[in-house]
Design an enzyme around this catalytic site. Structure first.
Site, mmCIF file in Angstrom:
data_model
loop_
_atom_site.group_PDB
_atom_site.id
_atom_site.type_symbol
_atom_site.label_atom_id
_atom_site.label_comp_id
_atom_site.label_asym_id
_atom_site.label_seq_id
_atom_site.Cartn_x
_atom_site.Cartn_y
_atom_site.Cartn_z
ATOM 1 N N ARG A 54 3.434 -30.872 -29.696
ATOM 2 C CA ARG A 54 3.254 -30.870 -28.242
ATOM 3 C C ARG A 54 3.872 -29.630 -27.621
ATOM 4 O O ARG A 54 3.281 -29.035 -26.748
ATOM 5 C CB ARG A 54 3.803 -32.137 -27.588
ATOM 6 C CG ARG A 54 3.439 -32.160 -26.093
ATOM 7 C CD ARG A 54 3.634 -33.508 -25.425
ATOM 8 N NE ARG A 54 4.998 -33.933 -25.533
ATOM 9 C CZ ARG A 54 5.389 -35.120 -26.012
ATOM 10 N NH1 ARG A 54 4.501 -36.016 -26.374
ATOM 11 N NH2 ARG A 54 6.656 -35.419 -26.098
ATOM 12 N N TYR A 106 -0.085 -18.231 -2.786
ATOM 13 C CA TYR A 106 -1.246 -18.831 -3.443
ATOM 14 C C TYR A 106 -1.503 -20.200 -2.818
ATOM 15 O O TYR A 106 -0.628 -21.072 -2.857
ATOM 16 C CB TYR A 106 -1.017 -18.929 -4.957
ATOM 17 C CG TYR A 106 -2.089 -19.735 -5.628
ATOM 18 C CD1 TYR A 106 -3.424 -19.368 -5.504
ATOM 19 C CD2 TYR A 106 -1.786 -20.879 -6.346
ATOM 20 C CE1 TYR A 106 -4.430 -20.123 -6.089
ATOM 21 C CE2 TYR A 106 -2.781 -21.633 -6.939
ATOM 22 C CZ TYR A 106 -4.097 -21.255 -6.794
ATOM 23 O OH TYR A 106 -5.091 -22.014 -7.363
ATOM 24 N N ASP A 179 6.799 -15.548 -8.035
ATOM 25 C CA ASP A 179 5.460 -15.521 -8.625
ATOM 26 C C ASP A 179 5.035 -14.053 -8.663
ATOM 27 O O ASP A 179 4.779 -13.433 -7.638
ATOM 28 C CB ASP A 179 4.489 -16.361 -7.777
ATOM 29 C CG ASP A 179 3.105 -16.452 -8.410
ATOM 30 O OD1 ASP A 179 2.733 -15.530 -9.169
ATOM 31 O OD2 ASP A 179 2.380 -17.425 -8.135
ATOM 32 N N LYS A 204 -4.578 -14.671 -15.221
ATOM 33 C CA LYS A 204 -4.976 -13.460 -14.507
ATOM 34 C C LYS A 204 -4.705 -12.223 -15.373
ATOM 35 O O LYS A 204 -5.260 -12.097 -16.451
ATOM 36 C CB LYS A 204 -4.254 -13.428 -13.161
ATOM 37 C CG LYS A 204 -4.352 -14.744 -12.369
ATOM 38 C CD LYS A 204 -5.765 -15.041 -11.958
ATOM 39 C CE LYS A 204 -6.033 -16.303 -11.187
ATOM 40 N NZ LYS A 204 -5.114 -17.381 -11.068
HETATM 41 C C1 LIG Z 1 -0.635 -15.847 -7.441
HETATM 42 C C2 LIG Z 1 -1.078 -17.079 -8.150
HETATM 43 N N1 LIG Z 1 -0.165 -17.928 -8.631
HETATM 44 C C3 LIG Z 1 -0.522 -19.059 -9.293
HETATM 45 C C4 LIG Z 1 -1.854 -19.379 -9.478
HETATM 46 C C5 LIG Z 1 -2.224 -20.642 -10.232
HETATM 47 O O1 LIG Z 1 -2.578 -20.295 -11.517
HETATM 48 P P1 LIG Z 1 -3.618 -21.120 -12.453
HETATM 49 O O2 LIG Z 1 -4.962 -21.008 -11.810
HETATM 50 O O3 LIG Z 1 -3.498 -20.431 -13.761
HETATM 51 O O4 LIG Z 1 -3.127 -22.529 -12.482
HETATM 52 C C6 LIG Z 1 -2.836 -18.528 -9.007
HETATM 53 C C7 LIG Z 1 -4.270 -18.857 -9.215
HETATM 54 O O5 LIG Z 1 -5.145 -18.283 -8.602
HETATM 55 C C8 LIG Z 1 -2.448 -17.346 -8.326
HETATM 56 O O6 LIG Z 1 -3.353 -16.485 -7.831
#
Ligand SMILES: Cc1ncc(COP(=O)(O)O)c(C=O)c1O
Length: 381
Positions: A54, A106, A179, A204
């Site tokens: 896991r 986000y 982030d 990304k």
């Molecule tokens: C800046 C940012 N953080 C987090 C996320 C979430 O990531 P995930 O789609 O891989 O769950 C995104 C998704 O678009 C994002 O653009």
């Protein structure tokens, strides 16, 4: 294999720390689909690191070690998505804890926090990240446990001063999570600016090919928060699949080339369309009149990222028309892939979205920038 010290991050990343598969001599890692691992006749594990798949998948090691090094951290964990990585941090808090996050971030995470913090006994306050005093005014000493920031943040590309945010956060006895999906470790290493934990939607730029959903956390130190985050991953089970982990470590090897190329092209494109007759404004931190430009110059090293927005003259209809006429840009949400994407962010986020309806969000890929510019030009005509 012995490794030279002080190698540049490009070398470390391209060679994935020279991690050779010792069982075969393979210079790329194997995929490990096994869900469980052998014990000997005395019931001891053959390899004490691996008991159950896991979260003890040997296929995570390459990407996690490389990310730890690239982000100058102490340890890293992969997750099944960027959201799962973020959730692991939030789930590591305790009922009664207070979270502070920016108004612009986000949208998926902002929505989740706004909707579910209550359910977990957490409280949330959002601050205006364009106001340098807003964080200090929003934070509650002794109550705030987590300050969450994103920089450059989606989709205004406002740049938050990580070092200043870290000082305010730490003075209040809280943790700072950053982030850094858009900046990537190529352009910013938040831990060096004082962050406690770094989050990536590895979907990304880290992976870079729009073919997996993945997330990652990197910690500055293996402290109490990190211990709880590790437990959340083990127990809650938001783990990355074996094949996805393999694709991620493979995609990451070209991270520097891709991010630098996307960054250079985004700047060229932003400068080209700045002042264009059919564009109200280009929103990009690499342009001197962007409010975050000065911080970006200090904080981002070697470029301003591959993300920008165009505010189209003529409102929502005109913006949608431009997206419709694009032939090189692909109409799709997401970012950070080798192919350039165009999206009408307001449509994606839906009713209640704070993103203006005349904005188009561009994720610049690695194509010829001349083709990208020509595509937008013909779409704007
Ligand atoms: C800046 C940012 N953080 C987090 C996320 C979430 O990531 P995930 O789609 O891989 O769950 C995104 C998704 O678009 C994002 O653009």
């Amino acid at each position: 294999m012995a490794r030279q010290k002080n190698l540049s991050p490009e070398t470390v990343n391209a060679q994935a720390l020279h991690q050779i598969d010792v069982s075969t001599g393979g210079i790329t890692p194997a995929i490990h689909p096994s869900s469980t691992f052998l014990r000997d006749e005395n019931y001891q594990l053959i390899n004490p690191l691996h008991s159950y798949g896991r979260d003890e998948n040997p296929g995570y090691a390459v990407a996690e070690k490389v990310l730890t090094e690239l982000e100058a951290g102490a340890s890293a964990l992969l997750f099944s998505s960027g959201m799962a990585a973020a959730m692991a941090v939030v789930q590591s808090l305790r009922p009664g804890d207070h979270i502070v996050a920016p108004q612009v971030m986000y949208w998926g995470l902002r929505n989740w926090l706004s909707k579910f913090c209550d359910t977990w006994g957490l409280s949330l306050d959002l601050f205006d990240s364009t106001d340098p005093d807003a964080l200090a005014k929003t934070i509650r000493k002794g109550k705030t446990k987590l300050v969450w920031i994103e920089t450059p943040c989606n989709p205004t590309w406002d740049v938050i001063d990580i070092a200043a945010a870290a000082e305010t956060t730490h003075a209040a006895g809280a943790w700072l999570a950053v982030d850094s999906t858009v900046a990537t470790p190529v352009l910013t290493q938040p831990i060096k600016h004082g962050a406690d934990i770094v989050i990536h939607s590895a979907t990304k730029y880290l992976n870079g090919h729009c073919d997996i959903i993945a997330g990652a956390l990197i910690t500055a130190r293996e402290d109490e928060l990190w211990e709880r985050v590790c437990e959340v991953r083990t127990q809650a089970g938001a783990i990355l699949g074996s094949f996805e982990a393999w694709l991620l470590q493979r995609g990451m090897r070209t991270l520097f080339l891709r991010v630098r190329r996307a960054s250079d092209s985004a700047l060229t494109l932003a400068q080209h369309f700045d002042g264009h007759a059919n564009i109200v404004s280009v929103i990009y931190p690499g342009l001197p009149r962007h409010p975050g430009h000065e911080i970006a110059k200090r904080q981002m090293d070697g470029g301003f990222g591959g993300m920008l927005c165009l505010q189209i003259k003529g409102g929502a209809e005109a913006a949608l028309d431009v997206a419709k006429r694009c032939e090189v840009f692909t109409r799709a949400t997401s970012l950070g892939g080798v192919e350039s994407l165009i999206e009408h962010r307001h449509t994606i986020e839906g009713e209640g979205s704070p993103v203006p309806r005349d904005w188009l969000r561009l994720s610049i890929g690695i194509e010829s920038v001349d083709d990208l510019i020509a595509d937008i030009e013909q779409a704007l005509e």
